[in-house]
Write a protein that holds these residues in place. Structure first.
Motif, PDB file in Angstrom:
ATOM      1  N   GLU A 106     -23.660 -42.602  38.634  1.00  0.00           N
ATOM      2  CA  GLU A 106     -24.785 -42.739  37.717  1.00  0.00           C
ATOM      3  C   GLU A 106     -26.050 -42.127  38.296  1.00  0.00           C
ATOM      4  OE1 GLU A 106     -27.240 -43.648  34.579  1.00  0.00           O
ATOM      5  OE2 GLU A 106     -25.063 -43.459  34.742  1.00  0.00           O
TER       6      GLU A 106
ATOM      7  N   ALA B  22     -28.107 -39.456  36.237  1.00  0.00           N
ATOM      8  CA  ALA B  22     -29.506 -39.698  35.895  1.00  0.00           C
ATOM      9  C   ALA B  22     -30.381 -38.526  36.315  1.00  0.00           C
ATOM     10  CB  ALA B  22     -29.980 -40.991  36.573  1.00  0.00           C
ATOM     11  N   GLU B  23     -30.116 -37.956  37.489  1.00  0.00           N
ATOM     12  CA  GLU B  23     -30.888 -36.781  37.933  1.00  0.00           C
ATOM     13  C   GLU B  23     -30.674 -35.607  36.994  1.00  0.00           C
ATOM     14  OE1 GLU B  23     -29.615 -36.080  41.881  1.00  0.00           O
ATOM     15  OE2 GLU B  23     -30.656 -37.824  42.741  1.00  0.00           O
TER      16      GLU B  23
ATOM     17  N   ARG C  62     -29.852 -35.750  33.813  1.00  0.00           N
ATOM     18  CA  ARG C  62     -30.528 -36.000  32.537  1.00  0.00           C
ATOM     19  C   ARG C  62     -32.030 -35.757  32.673  1.00  0.00           C
ATOM     20  NH1 ARG C  62     -26.797 -40.376  32.289  1.00  0.00           N
ATOM     21  NH2 ARG C  62     -28.367 -41.816  33.141  1.00  0.00           N
TER      22      ARG C  62
ATOM     23  N   ARG D  57     -28.390 -42.918  26.359  1.00  0.00           N
ATOM     24  CA  ARG D  57     -27.677 -41.949  27.201  1.00  0.00           C
ATOM     25  C   ARG D  57     -27.085 -40.865  26.321  1.00  0.00           C
ATOM     26  NH1 ARG D  57     -24.540 -46.101  31.232  1.00  0.00           N
ATOM     27  NH2 ARG D  57     -26.392 -46.811  32.372  1.00  0.00           N
TER      28      ARG D  57
ATOM     29  N   GLN E 251     -34.452 -47.506  27.419  1.00  0.00           N
ATOM     30  CA  GLN E 251     -33.939 -47.381  28.774  1.00  0.00           C
ATOM     31  C   GLN E 251     -32.441 -47.184  28.800  1.00  0.00           C
ATOM     32  OE1 GLN E 251     -35.201 -50.644  31.144  1.00  0.00           O
ATOM     33  NE2 GLN E 251     -37.336 -50.497  30.525  1.00  0.00           N
TER      34      GLN E 251
END
Length: 567
Positions: free
Chosen positions: A512, A516-517, A519, A454, A451
């Protein structure tokens, strides 16, 4: 509540908490240096058989006072609390007694079982039982347990501080004593023989032996010989005529009677009076002396009966009042001067007194345990409160340095915050827990690797570099989930109230979401198959090979199938 026990620890065990190998620390600094070199590869412990806590000890060297063992400090840097009672040079004597006795028996090809018994819940180390196949010894190193002279198979051996009744000395001829003398970092066992009207004689353990009578020393052998044989008197020519046997026996009995009255031994006085009553053939002046001595002794016995009756009456009153100190004192006196020929009522009274004393000892031990538990709870609560203060300080520091600190520095503070919160326990408020969770998320602490993974440029990068990955025109359109800054407004420094100085750099949580979108989109593109990742249904070319079309491109049916797979 009593303060912290600061008595110095002079003894420990080697190798582990359950070890039976004792040693004593030298008191002088010059000797401690050699001690440390000798035990360089060994560890010292507050042994369980010493009544200790079972934790490891270290040595403390001082030049202005005696050296001693000490516990390692606790995780918070505060001194460790240990409930060990005995800490002086004699606190490991029971282990030295077992070690010396076992070695002594091995040299004589004998075996025995050892047990550190604790009758009536007394502290460990007061009594050592040594059991042989035909009997045994009970070593009393202190006064915590009264010796039992009528117990079959267990001959008492008394420490130097244990009192003995004069009746016992007269009746048994002698008693055994034990003492331990310090020699370097060990203790040497000495066995003594004490008899009535004689000084105690001391011998090394190697000078002793086990006989049918039990433990024997050179002094015991001499006492037994003197009691078992009569002196031989050689009468020469011209000497006085030999005294009649009855007269001689009478003089001996008169001396015994006088000695028994002098040491206040009712039992021996009664026995000598019976011997005098059985004596015959005494006349004249000797008979008059016997009659006068018997009359005085009978009057003395009557007075002792009164004293004994008053003593038991006082013991009953102390029991009724539940006066623990007075019961203990009177019971010791009863056992000393009224241990023989007790009536049924006297036996009942002494048994009740002994049970009451044992009950009080158990209650006192429970009180000490509760006191130690309360002290430990107070210590833990104080430690938790200090940790809670540290949590508050770290949260304020993280918030104050948010704009300028690096991710590395931030993670270090968050790890410290996590440990402090764990120590603080219930003293951490719900609001603080929420803030801690936010900072752990920002620092990638406490989440599974899958999780927290990155892209490489974002890991370890300063916060400004994270901001540079997302243009302002994108993040300014979103509301900040941390400081609640609305779309079109910059973030503010006080994230808890939504007030404070305006920051040009957005909060991590605001960008973030966009990262996140991105990635997720990149990952889906990497997973979607291209046209050449599947076989062509028109020309039959396998995955990876180009189609056999006239223009050299991909067949339409192959491209359409690839698009369907990407949906």
């Amino acid at each position: 509540m009593r303060g912290e026990d600061r008595r110095q620890i002079q003894t420990a065990v080697l190798g582990g908490a359950e070890s039976e190998e004792p040693l004593m620390l030298p008191l002088e600094a010059i000797e401690l240096d050699a001690f440390r070199r000798r035990h360089e590869h060994q560890t010292f412990w507050c042994g369980l058989l010493l009544g200790g806590c079972g934790l490891q000890l270290t040595t403390k060297l001082y030049t202005d006072r005696v050296c001693h063992f000490a516990h390692h400090p606790g995780p918070d840097g505060h001194p460790h609390l240990c409930g060990r009672r005995a800490r002086g040079v004699s606190s490991a004597d029971h282990l030295y007694v077992k070690s010396a006795a076992a070695a002594w028996l091995r040299d004589r090809d004998a075996q025995a079982e050892f047990e550190f018994v604790q009758p009536d819940g007394v502290p460990i180390g007061s009594v050592v039982d040594i059991r042989f196949s035909r009997g045994g010894l009970r070593v009393h190193l202190d006064q915590a347990v009264a010796p039992s002279w009528d117990r079959d198979g267990h001959e008492p051996v008394l420490g130097v501080s244990v009192p003995v009744d004069r009746d016992i000395l007269i009746d048994r001829w002698y008693v055994h004593r034990i003492r331990l003398d310090s020699e370097g970092t060990a203790r040497r066992v000495q066995i003594g023989t004490e008899a009535f009207a004689r000084d105690t004689e001391w011998f090394a353990l190697d000078d002793c032996r086990m006989t049918e009578r039990g433990l024997s020393t050179p002094a015991v052998e001499q006492i037994v010989r003197s009691r078992s044989t009569r002196p031989v008197t050689q009468w020469g020519v011209g000497r006085a005529k030999k005294a009649p046997p009855a007269r001689v026996r009478a003089e001996v009995l008169l001396r015994k009677l006088a000695d028994a009255v002098r040491v206040e031994s009712s039992f021996v006085v009664s026995r000598v009076l019976r011997d005098i009553a059985d004596l015959t053939g005494v006349e004249g002046e000797t008979k008059a002396k016997l009659e006068a001595a018997v009359s005085d002794a009978e009057a003395w016995l009557e007075d002792q009966v009164r004293v004994r009756r008053e003593l038991f009456s006082q013991l009953e009153e102390a029991l009724a009042a539940r006066d623990a100190l007075e019961v203990r004192r009177l019971l010791a006196r009863v056992n000393a001067i009224a241990s023989h020929d007790r009536t049924a009522d006297e036996i009942t009274t002494t048994d009740a007194a002994a049970a009451f004393v044992a009950e009080q000892q158990q209650l006192y031990a429970q009180h000490l345990q509760a006191e130690m538990a309360a002290k430990l709870a107070d210590h833990q609560d104080a430690r938790a409160r200090r940790a809670a203060g540290r949590v508050q300080t770290l949260l304020a520091t993280l918030q104050r340095r948010e704009a300028e600190q690096s991710v590395k520095a931030m993670r270090k503070l968050v790890r410290e915050l996590t440990h402090a919160a764990s120590d603080a326990g219930d003293h951490v408020t719900a609001d603080q827990k929420e803030q801690i969770g936010v900072w752990k998320t920002r620092a990638d602490i406490g989440r599974p690797p899958a999780q927290s993974a990155r892209p490489a440029p974002a890991l370890g990068a300063p916060q400004a570099m994270r901001h540079e990955q997302v243009a302002r025109r994108y993040w300014i359109k979103r509301k900040c989930p941390r400081c609640q800054a609305v779309a079109g407004k910059n973030c503010v420094s006080n994230a808890r109230t939504g007030t404070g100085a305006v920051s040009k750099i957005p909060h991590y949580e605001r960008i973030e979401l966009i990262l996140a979108e991105r990635r997720a989109t990149a990952a889906s593109r990497r997973r979607a198959p291209g046209p050449y990742a599947i076989a062509c249904p028109d020309c039959g070319k396998p995955p990876g090979e180009r189609c056999l079309s006239p223009n050299g491109g991909v067949h339409r049916s192959r491209a359409e199938r690839a698009r369907e797979a990407r949906r």
